[in-house]
Design a protein around this motif. Sequence first.
Motif, PDB file in Angstrom:
ATOM      1  N   HIS A 466       0.830  -1.223   0.000  1.00  0.00           N
ATOM      2  CA  HIS A 466       0.000   0.000   0.000  1.00  0.00           C
ATOM      3  C   HIS A 466       0.856   1.261   0.000  1.00  0.00           C
ATOM      4  O   HIS A 466       0.366   2.342   0.351  1.00  0.00           O
ATOM      5  CB  HIS A 466      -0.956  -0.006   1.205  1.00  0.00           C
ATOM      6  CG  HIS A 466      -2.123  -0.928   1.006  1.00  0.00           C
ATOM      7  ND1 HIS A 466      -3.345  -0.508   0.527  1.00  0.00           N
ATOM      8  CD2 HIS A 466      -2.241  -2.270   1.198  1.00  0.00           C
ATOM      9  CE1 HIS A 466      -4.170  -1.534   0.449  1.00  0.00           C
ATOM     10  NE2 HIS A 466      -3.535  -2.625   0.855  1.00  0.00           N
ATOM     11  N   GLU A 467       2.108   1.135  -0.418  1.00  0.00           N
ATOM     12  CA  GLU A 467       2.921   2.325  -0.646  1.00  0.00           C
ATOM     13  C   GLU A 467       2.487   2.974  -1.958  1.00  0.00           C
ATOM     14  O   GLU A 467       1.923   2.315  -2.837  1.00  0.00           O
ATOM     15  CB  GLU A 467       4.411   1.943  -0.718  1.00  0.00           C
ATOM     16  CG  GLU A 467       4.959   1.286   0.526  1.00  0.00           C
ATOM     17  CD  GLU A 467       5.181   2.259   1.677  1.00  0.00           C
ATOM     18  OE1 GLU A 467       4.945   3.472   1.500  1.00  0.00           O
ATOM     19  OE2 GLU A 467       5.594   1.801   2.759  1.00  0.00           O
ATOM     20  N   ARG A 468       2.750   4.271  -2.092  1.00  0.00           N
ATOM     21  CA  ARG A 468       2.411   5.009  -3.309  1.00  0.00           C
ATOM     22  C   ARG A 468       3.684   5.392  -4.058  1.00  0.00           C
ATOM     23  O   ARG A 468       4.723   5.656  -3.438  1.00  0.00           O
ATOM     24  CB  ARG A 468       1.613   6.275  -2.973  1.00  0.00           C
ATOM     25  CG  ARG A 468       0.184   6.003  -2.518  1.00  0.00           C
ATOM     26  CD  ARG A 468      -0.456   7.307  -2.039  1.00  0.00           C
ATOM     27  NE  ARG A 468      -0.426   8.348  -3.055  1.00  0.00           N
ATOM     28  CZ  ARG A 468      -1.468   8.698  -3.808  1.00  0.00           C
ATOM     29  NH1 ARG A 468      -2.644   8.096  -3.638  1.00  0.00           N
ATOM     30  NH2 ARG A 468      -1.350   9.657  -4.708  1.00  0.00           N
ATOM     31  N   PHE A 469       3.595   5.473  -5.378  1.00  0.00           N
ATOM     32  CA  PHE A 469       4.776   5.797  -6.190  1.00  0.00           C
ATOM     33  C   PHE A 469       5.318   7.188  -5.869  1.00  0.00           C
ATOM     34  O   PHE A 469       6.514   7.446  -6.000  1.00  0.00           O
ATOM     35  CB  PHE A 469       4.408   5.695  -7.673  1.00  0.00           C
ATOM     36  CG  PHE A 469       5.594   5.598  -8.591  1.00  0.00           C
ATOM     37  CD1 PHE A 469       6.394   4.461  -8.611  1.00  0.00           C
ATOM     38  CD2 PHE A 469       5.924   6.660  -9.432  1.00  0.00           C
ATOM     39  CE1 PHE A 469       7.493   4.373  -9.449  1.00  0.00           C
ATOM     40  CE2 PHE A 469       7.024   6.578 -10.280  1.00  0.00           C
ATOM     41  CZ  PHE A 469       7.811   5.432 -10.290  1.00  0.00           C
ATOM     42  N   ASP A 476       5.642   2.907   5.341  1.00  0.00           N
ATOM     43  CA  ASP A 476       7.000   3.446   5.407  1.00  0.00           C
ATOM     44  C   ASP A 476       7.220   4.657   4.504  1.00  0.00           C
ATOM     45  O   ASP A 476       8.354   5.146   4.396  1.00  0.00           O
ATOM     46  CB  ASP A 476       8.017   2.348   5.026  1.00  0.00           C
ATOM     47  CG  ASP A 476       7.920   1.138   5.940  1.00  0.00           C
ATOM     48  OD1 ASP A 476       7.921   1.336   7.163  1.00  0.00           O
ATOM     49  OD2 ASP A 476       7.837   0.008   5.422  1.00  0.00           O
ATOM     50  N   ALA A 477       6.177   5.123   3.817  1.00  0.00           N
ATOM     51  CA  ALA A 477       6.268   6.291   2.930  1.00  0.00           C
ATOM     52  C   ALA A 477       7.383   6.126   1.898  1.00  0.00           C
ATOM     53  O   ALA A 477       8.119   7.067   1.601  1.00  0.00           O
ATOM     54  CB  ALA A 477       6.483   7.574   3.748  1.00  0.00           C
ATOM     55  N   LEU A 478       7.513   4.925   1.340  1.00  0.00           N
ATOM     56  CA  LEU A 478       8.502   4.690   0.284  1.00  0.00           C
ATOM     57  C   LEU A 478       8.014   5.315  -1.014  1.00  0.00           C
ATOM     58  O   LEU A 478       6.808   5.538  -1.200  1.00  0.00           O
ATOM     59  CB  LEU A 478       8.714   3.183   0.085  1.00  0.00           C
ATOM     60  CG  LEU A 478       9.182   2.374   1.301  1.00  0.00           C
ATOM     61  CD1 LEU A 478       9.278   0.902   0.937  1.00  0.00           C
ATOM     62  CD2 LEU A 478      10.521   2.889   1.812  1.00  0.00           C
ATOM     63  N   SER A 479       8.953   5.576  -1.930  1.00  0.00           N
ATOM     64  CA  SER A 479       8.570   6.165  -3.210  1.00  0.00           C
ATOM     65  C   SER A 479       9.386   5.555  -4.335  1.00  0.00           C
ATOM     66  O   SER A 479      10.497   5.038  -4.110  1.00  0.00           O
ATOM     67  CB  SER A 479       8.778   7.689  -3.192  1.00  0.00           C
ATOM     68  OG  SER A 479      10.161   7.996  -3.027  1.00  0.00           O
TER      69      SER A 479
END
Length: 548
Positions: A466-469, A476-479
């Motif tokens: 459920h991370e976003r691009f 974890d707020a990954l991108s």
Amino acid sequence: MAPDGGARSLWNIISTPFSRREDPYVGNDLENARRMTGVVWLIQGTVIAILTPFVVPAGHYTTVAWVIAGAIVLNTLLRAFRWITKPGAGFNALLTASYAGLAELAVLQVLAGDGSSAYQELFLLIAVATAAVHPPRRVAPFLVVLCCATMLPLLYRNWTSVSAADLGVRLLLWLALSVLAMILVATLRRQREALRDETEHAHELANQDPLTGIGNRRRLMTDLPALLPIATKRRPLVLATLDLDGFKAYNDTYGHPSGDALLRRLGERLSEAMRGRGHAYRMGGDEFCIIALVAPADVVTVAERAATALSEHGELFSIGCSYGYVVLPDEDIADASTALQLADRRMYARKNLGRASAGAQATDALLQVLSERSADLGSHMRDVTTLCDSVAVELELTVEQRGPLQQAASLHDIGKSAIPDSILDKPGPLSAEEWSFMRTHTLIGERIMMAAPALKMAAKLVRASHERFDGGGYPDALSGEEIPLGARIISVCDAYDAMVSRRPYRERMSPEVALEEIRRCARTQFDPAVVDAFCAALRESAPEPALG
């Protein structure tokens, strides 16, 4: 006919040097023979240099005799020095030198006249040394020439029956010592050959699997580095590792003796399947390996042939095989160990795709738990898994990438089993507190899956699903590419299936509207490359329009 009984061993010793062989010098050490012959010539040259001043008679030809004797001494010492310090001469050269030594001694006898007996002991030295180096069929003519050379003084000096008898006895002793030297050295050579054969046999056993008779891991790690340098694009090297499926159940059911018999049969079949194509190895347990230099078009064929050879089916059992392979030099692999590790990873990834694997069984069990909790949720995860498989094919993911992706797609919502139904089925919007609790389901899912070792890689994908691009996702707020590729694929497929499915808080969307929404959110919520692959996969799976 060879004697029987107690005389057999004595006969073997006596007959050893006289047995005929294709290579008469087999077992001889040329370097040692050359050095030993050099020492003999050194001794002979030294003795001649000492004797010559005392035995060369005075007369009209004294100067000539001294020149000839000096030349013989110098030639003998130079020959000795060359053979002791420098390689080069073969057995033929050594035998030729022995004949030359006889000729030199014969000349010295003539020059010495009545003092010729002083040189006769040197004939014994040459005879024994030559007999110790050369085989009987080549020594026998030499000994005949030696007898003639030692008897030359009888032609030009006074002799009596006593001196003739003395010379005859000497010849007999020399011949006897020469034969003894041949027997002793030949026996030592045979013992050395036997020891070498035993050593080679022990080395062969050390490189052979004792149960199946094919090569073991040690042999593989010897053969593989030797074949790597000769692999080319036109004739690549295939390295495949193979692991039996269902062997443990067979072993538990029928017992270890039957399991060993099965491994022997499969090992024989694998060896036969690789005959003329490559080499087969048993790495231990129920794991095998093959290497083969093949044409590029036969890469897959040779791996499948090996897998087929390692399969057996009966009325109450079925033994299959999972495999993974690498192709060299097509893949940038530096050494044999790295190639073997990559083949192993691909083999275990393929094994995890099978329904009998530990990972697949754990996935099925958890998915059934979730289905029992919510039939809709179970159906959603199966649909997402199907979509992820299609995208994986479109992106040409490897087997080791597809295994964890399939597991994670099947269980990406497993953490929702810990979310109360009041939140999951709430018809209206969630409160801030409810939404915060809802967001923990990826972490809960990761913890549940980490309890199964076979699902550890998939658990990391579930956490990031459920991370976003653009970095606005959770937990974890990954991108961008910080998000694992498998998680980016699940994100797109999950969102699409959720939109085309009915939810308590809204009606389902049409596939066209849902797909347009997916495209709109590319580069923000979703990876645009994954979105393109997803759209292509949907087009390929769309039904053909009916013909009017």
